[in-house]
Design an enzyme around this catalytic site. Structure first.
Site, PDB file in Angstrom:
ATOM      1  CB  CYS A 115      17.000  22.397  46.545  1.00 18.84           C
ATOM      2  SG  CYS A 115      17.583  21.472  45.098  1.00 18.84           S
ATOM      3  CE1 TYR A 116      21.548  24.366  42.479  1.00 16.42           C
ATOM      4  CE2 TYR A 116      20.438  22.670  41.209  1.00 16.42           C
ATOM      5  CZ  TYR A 116      21.585  23.177  41.778  1.00 16.42           C
ATOM      6  OH  TYR A 116      22.777  22.500  41.630  1.00 16.42           O
TER       7      TYR A 116
END
Length: 346
Positions: free
Chosen positions: A150-151
């Site tokens: 996600c990051y």
């Protein structure tokens, strides 16, 4: 219809896969895998699925699942997919892995940052990194796909245009990131209890977060130069969302119009990346529940730096939505099938 199996269907990302796939016109879920809830009705685990899912949870039998499914999503902890993938399975089905097992191409880097031995390094070279905006053509032919973290998704898409254009000094790059608590998963942890998270914000994984080498690797590919950066994530008291604020020194003076043109040219054909208007900063509330990533930038002439920003839903574009976007590409479907989700507000 694409027959879909999900291993890890009762985690947050797994449940999001179920929610989105139930709305997909070309997919049918044939296996709700969950080691923790074997033989329990899926709708008893997630009551939002009452009268929508009648299936019970099954075990993690990859061999049996490969006989039934055209594609298997593994929404599991690091090391699991690597422990069960095999050539025999890949001859029968495709795998989209939502863990980090095949994202990083250097085995020693993976083992150093994740603290485990990689048991299937022979598949790392074949695995395709599933960021469609960068790897679309390779994704189409993949049988083993590494769904990005996600990051890294939000960070890479926010920074990629300027890294590729060579406008920023990547040695000066600093990424400040903030995420909702669902990014930590559904398992019980003291640090994620309500009283620990509410009315609080904290940095974690400082200098050691596992997504750091993944971001570095992707920006290295984009720029053609070795990237080392500071990445600091923070936990904020909300359910969903990621906000990235990245800072870098400009290599030369540039105007707003020049940088805006670079972003617009890079993402002009990308439905899921929205380049915002001048002086509009990305906010998590405007992407929640959707597969969109909102990006923008601000030039600070006083310090000769550029601030690059991005916001997205960590469970959709940061996990399940992007995995389905990749599935669509792998099976020759419209990339947006099942993903034309209007962001939720409030």
């Amino acid at each position: 219809m694409i027959k879909v199996g999900i291993i890890g269907s009762t985690g947050y990302a797994g449940q999001e896969l179920v929610r989105l796939l139930l709305q997909h016109k070309e997919a049918e879920i044939v296996w709700y895998g969950s080691r923790s809830y074997i033989d329990k009705k899926y709708a008893d685990v997630y009551r939002n699925m009452f009268q929508l899912v009648e299936n019970v949870c099954l075990d993690d039998d990859m061999e049996a699942l490969a006989e039934k499914a055209d594609v298997i999503f593994t929404a599991t902890p690091q090391g699991f997919c690597a422990s069960i993938v095999s050539e025999d399975v890949l001859k029968k089905t495709k795998i989209i892995d939502l863990s980090a097992d095949f994202r990083i191409k250097d085995v020693s880097t993976y083992e150093q940052w994740y603290g485990i031995t990689h048991v299937s390094p022979q598949f790392i070279g074949e695995a395709v990194y599933g960021l469609p905006e960068l790897n679309r053509e390779k994704i189409k032919g993949a049988r083993l796909l590494a769904n990005p973290g996600c990051y890294p998704t939000c960070s890479t898409l926010s920074i990629y245009p300027l890294a590729k254009a060579g406008l920023i000094d990547l040695n000066t790059l600093i990424i400040d990131a903030k995420s909702g608590t669902s990014g930590a998963g559904r398992s019980a942890k003291v640090d994620n209890l309500y009283c620990e998270v509410n009315e609080n914000i904290k940095a974690y994984g400082v200098t050691s977060h596992r997504h750091t080498p993944e971001i570095e690797e992707q920006l290295t590919y984009a720029s053609g130069e070795k990237v080392l950066l500071n990445f600091t994530p923070h936990l904020v008291p909300m359910n969903r969302g990621i906000l990235i604020t990245a800072y870098a020194t400009l290599k030369k003076p540039v105007s707003y119009e020049e940088v805006k043109r670079i972003y617009d040219d890079c993402y002009k054909d990308e439905y899921f990346v929205r380049v915002l208007e001048k002086n509009v900063c990305p906010e998590t509330r405007w992407v929640e529940g959707s597969n969109f990533v909102d990006v923008n930038f601000k030039i600070d002439e006083r310090t000769n730096r550029v601030i690059m920003m991005g916001a997205m839903d960590n469970l959709v574009k940061g996990a399940a939505g992007q995995a389905i976007q990749n599935m669509n590409l792998m099976f020759g479907l419209s990339e947006t099938e099942g993903l034309q989700l209007v962001p939720m507000f409030p």
